[in-house]
Design a protein around this motif. Structure first.
Motif, mmCIF file in Angstrom:
data_model
loop_
_atom_site.group_PDB
_atom_site.id
_atom_site.type_symbol
_atom_site.label_atom_id
_atom_site.label_comp_id
_atom_site.label_asym_id
_atom_site.label_seq_id
_atom_site.Cartn_x
_atom_site.Cartn_y
_atom_site.Cartn_z
ATOM 1 N N THR A 28 -1.131 -2.671 7.038
ATOM 2 C CA THR A 28 -0.252 -1.550 6.717
ATOM 3 C C THR A 28 0.412 -1.696 5.354
ATOM 4 O O THR A 28 0.860 -0.715 4.763
ATOM 5 N N GLY A 29 0.471 -2.903 4.840
ATOM 6 C CA GLY A 29 1.060 -3.110 3.523
ATOM 7 C C GLY A 29 0.078 -2.955 2.389
ATOM 8 O O GLY A 29 0.482 -2.841 1.222
ATOM 9 N N ALA A 30 -1.223 -2.912 2.689
ATOM 10 C CA ALA A 30 -2.251 -2.859 1.645
ATOM 11 C C ALA A 30 -2.126 -1.647 0.729
ATOM 12 O O ALA A 30 -2.294 -1.774 -0.493
ATOM 13 N N PRO A 31 -1.867 -0.436 1.247
ATOM 14 C CA PRO A 31 -1.793 0.718 0.349
ATOM 15 C C PRO A 31 -0.738 0.595 -0.749
ATOM 16 O O PRO A 31 -0.891 1.167 -1.835
ATOM 17 N N TYR A 32 0.299 -0.162 -0.480
ATOM 18 C CA TYR A 32 1.384 -0.272 -1.460
ATOM 19 C C TYR A 32 0.979 -1.073 -2.700
ATOM 20 O O TYR A 32 1.704 -1.063 -3.699
#
Length: 204
Positions: free
Chosen positions: A44-48
């Protein structure tokens, strides 16, 4: 491909592809960074690592859509033998783009993405696509086929007409009316654009 095997560029492309799939299957309202990450199979943190927020993700996808559209419009213009036939070809291409890429089309013209101070890349890509039309109008003026004092207005008229047909077709209305007229949607689009170019010609 595992979550750890994406290299920098591939992750961004994968996220954009996942976002486009969501728009096409569930609508723009389904898009969130968390949902896109899940769709892409990454943390879930990858897009950031690539997008500050949902708006940045959508703007990046809109930029890509306009780039595709500009490329297809340029190709259509290059195959036309006169400015008049080019205008018809551009309209047919524009409408076909909405059919073949509905996710892009529904996203690209959303008002919240039309803010150059927030999304300069998306605005620049949109301007580049419009410039293909503007250059074709200019060729028509130079050839004496279109009135010079109405060139800017004609470009907006053409865009409004093509966009309206694209939206109507995407929503199923253009095909409905075409059947009532005993024709097909592609044939109706061509006839409308030929009528338009004939009406705006000098002396018409």
């Amino acid at each position: 491909m595992t979550r750890t095997s994406y290299h920098h560029g591939a992750l961004r492309d994968t996220l954009l592809a996942a976002c486009l799939r969501l728009i096409e299957t569930e609508g723009i309202g389904a898009v969130s960074l968390r949902r896109v990450a899940r769709e892409a199979g990454v943390s879930t943190g990858a897009p950031y690592h690539h997008f500050a927020d949902r708006s940045a993700l959508l703007a990046a996808l809109s930029t890509r859509g306009f780039q595709h559209l500009a490329s297809e419009l340029a190709a259509a213009r290059a195959t036309a033998d006169t400015p008049q036939t080019a205008l018809t070809a551009l309209a047919e291409t524009y409408v076909r783009f909405s059919q073949e890429h509905p996710g892009y089309f529904r996203l690209m013209f959303r008002p919240e993405l039309s803010q150059p101070e927030k999304h300069p890349d998306a605005m620049a890509a949109g301007d580049a696509a419009f410039e293909v039309l503007a250059a074709t109008i200019a060729e028509g003026v130079t050839a004496g086929l279109l009135p010079a004092d109405r060139a800017d207005t004609l470009a907006i008229m053409w865009w409004s007409l093509a966009h309206g047909m694209a939206s109507l077709w995407l929503d199923g209305q253009l095909e409905k009316r075409s059947r009532q007229l005993g024709t097909t949607a592609p044939t109706l689009v061509e006839d409308i654009m030929r009528t338009f170019t004939a009406l705006v010609a000098p002396g018409a």
